[in-house]
Design a protein around this motif. Structure first.
Motif, PDB file in Angstrom:
ATOM      1  N   GLU A 119     -78.364 -74.279 -25.792  1.00 31.38           N
ATOM      2  CA  GLU A 119     -78.541 -72.928 -26.066  1.00 31.38           C
ATOM      3  C   GLU A 119     -79.894 -72.845 -26.473  1.00 31.38           C
ATOM      4  OE1 GLU A 119     -76.120 -70.685 -24.794  1.00 31.38           O
ATOM      5  OE2 GLU A 119     -75.308 -72.451 -24.206  1.00 31.38           O
ATOM      6  N   ASN A 120     -80.788 -73.938 -27.172  1.00 27.33           N
ATOM      7  CA  ASN A 120     -81.905 -73.868 -27.561  1.00 27.33           C
ATOM      8  C   ASN A 120     -83.008 -74.013 -26.555  1.00 27.33           C
ATOM      9  OD1 ASN A 120     -80.808 -73.536 -30.135  1.00 27.33           O
ATOM     10  ND2 ASN A 120     -80.900 -75.579 -30.545  1.00 27.33           N
ATOM     11  N   GLN A 126     -85.845 -69.297 -22.086  1.00 29.12           N
ATOM     12  CA  GLN A 126     -84.903 -68.188 -22.289  1.00 29.12           C
ATOM     13  C   GLN A 126     -84.823 -66.951 -21.287  1.00 29.12           C
ATOM     14  OE1 GLN A 126     -82.225 -68.757 -24.071  1.00 29.12           O
ATOM     15  NE2 GLN A 126     -83.059 -70.584 -25.043  1.00 29.12           N
ATOM     16  N   ARG A 129     -83.498 -67.870 -17.891  1.00 24.96           N
ATOM     17  CA  ARG A 129     -82.085 -67.957 -17.978  1.00 24.96           C
ATOM     18  C   ARG A 129     -81.599 -66.272 -17.903  1.00 24.96           C
ATOM     19  NH1 ARG A 129     -79.560 -70.414 -23.093  1.00 24.96           N
ATOM     20  NH2 ARG A 129     -77.808 -69.455 -22.041  1.00 24.96           N
TER      21      ARG A 129
END
Length: 360
Positions: A119-120, A126, A129
């Motif tokens: 998740e990092n 990000q 995503r």
């Protein structure tokens, strides 16, 4: 040139074999849909590995181990009580369990770090995503003709409902076709798809993410073999299908194809959720397990106990119960990983790839 008199039976046999293959293929349009039908496994095994509550499975494993320990110690090891008080047996058993619990807890921390690390990432990753997610949702909204729900179970229901609607359109479009075999194949295929879609949508109704219910219902929608059947129908009857029929088949194939990545995404999220639950449960149970193991090392030799309870040695009961408690973190690991591994094995392939012999 004269014909070979021995060739006649072989030719007839080959023709019969080809006819049987063609007949089998025609009758296999409506394939097994649910996970249990595809796997040919008992309900008990599926309940133990997949659908059963993980804490209940852990409790049953612990109870089974305790009963087995007591039975072996009472009836198969007549000198158990004298052995346990000599040769530092208690010290050996529970000091080993303390090491195992500490090592297992460290492993759990490692698992948690791996899950969290996914998740990092930097801002660019990000953003990518997020962009991919929104592109998929926009395409799905065009396909289903309405805004894509945020709830995972409702999202899957919308996609499945779209496949059902397109299947009905296909059946209605082919109903007036002159090819009787094509009509029969499409009727069998669409009937199987509609029945499977209605069943899975009912299973998804009210399902909340975090429990296994959503993923379990999604596994019962056999979308891969349905994509193959769409491709096969289009390939076997190109001259009998109109442009409109081909367009409906393409739309149905596209809708079925969208279910695959949606299910895989929800499966990935569930795996992360389950592994984090597992990490928390092991951390919570490690403390009492260490307390019991330490108490057995420090205080067991000083205990003054009645000889038996219900005819069973109290020494065996106490040692068995204490050892079972120290095993609970490991039993939790077994119950959770059994589900994750089984679900992962059943979804190794994405798309129309058949890995199980029962589906070929």
């Amino acid at each position: 040139m004269s014909a070979d008199p021995d060739a006649g039976p072989d030719i007839e046999a080959n023709a019969e074999t080809e006819t049987e293959i063609e007949t089998d293929r025609d009758t296999d349009i409506g394939t097994a849909n649910t996970m249990r039908e595809r796997s040919n496994e008992s309900r008990v095994k599926l309940w133990a590995t997949m659908t059963g509550n993980r804490l209940l499975i852990t409790g049953l494993l612990a109870l089974s181990f305790f009963i087995g320990f007591v039975v072996v110690g009472e009836w198969f090891v007549p000198n158990f009580e004298s052995t346990i008080h000599s040769d530092s047996m208690i010290s050996y058993m529970f000091s080993t369990m303390i090491s195992a619990i500490v090592t297992g807890t460290t492993l759990v921390v490692t698992i948690s770090q791996i899950v969290i690390s996914q998740e990092n990432g930097p801002l660019g990753d990000q953003r990518t995503r997020m962009s991919n997610t929104m592109d998929y949702r926009e395409y799905t909204e065009e396909m289903i003709g309405s805004p894509a729900p945020a709830d995972p179970s409702a999202f899957l229901r919308q996609i499945i409902g779209a496949t059902e609607r397109r299947a009905r359109l296909l059946r209605d479009s082919i109903a007036g076709n002159d090819d009787e075999q094509l009509r029969a194949e499409v009727d069998d295929f669409t009937e199987s798809l509609i029945e499977n879609a209605e069943e899975v949508r009912d299973e998804l109704e009210g399902g909340s993410f975090g429990s296994f219910d959503v993923l379990n219902a999604a596994l019962n929608y056999n979308y891969g073999i349905k994509i193959f059947q769409v491709e096969r129908i289009a390939n076997d009857h190109p001259e009998d299908l109109t442009d409109e029929d081909m367009s409906i088949l393409d739309d149905l194939k596209s809708t079925l194809s969208m279910f695959g990545p949606a299910r895989e995404h929800i499966k990935t999220l569930y795996f992360q959720w389950a592994l984090m639950d597992l990490s928390q449960m092991i951390l919570y149970t490690s403390v009492p397990a260490l307390l019991v193991a330490g108490s057995m090392l420090g205080f067991f030799d000083g205990l003054s106990l009645p000889n038996t309870t219900f005819g069973v040695s109290n020494t065996i009961l106490i040692v068995g119960a204490a050892f079972t408690v120290t095993l609970i973190p490991f039993l939790l690991l077994i119950s959770y990983i059994a589900r994750v591994a089984t679900a992962a094995k059943r979804t190794l392939a994405i798309g129309p790839l058949v890995l199980r012999e029962s589906q070929r």
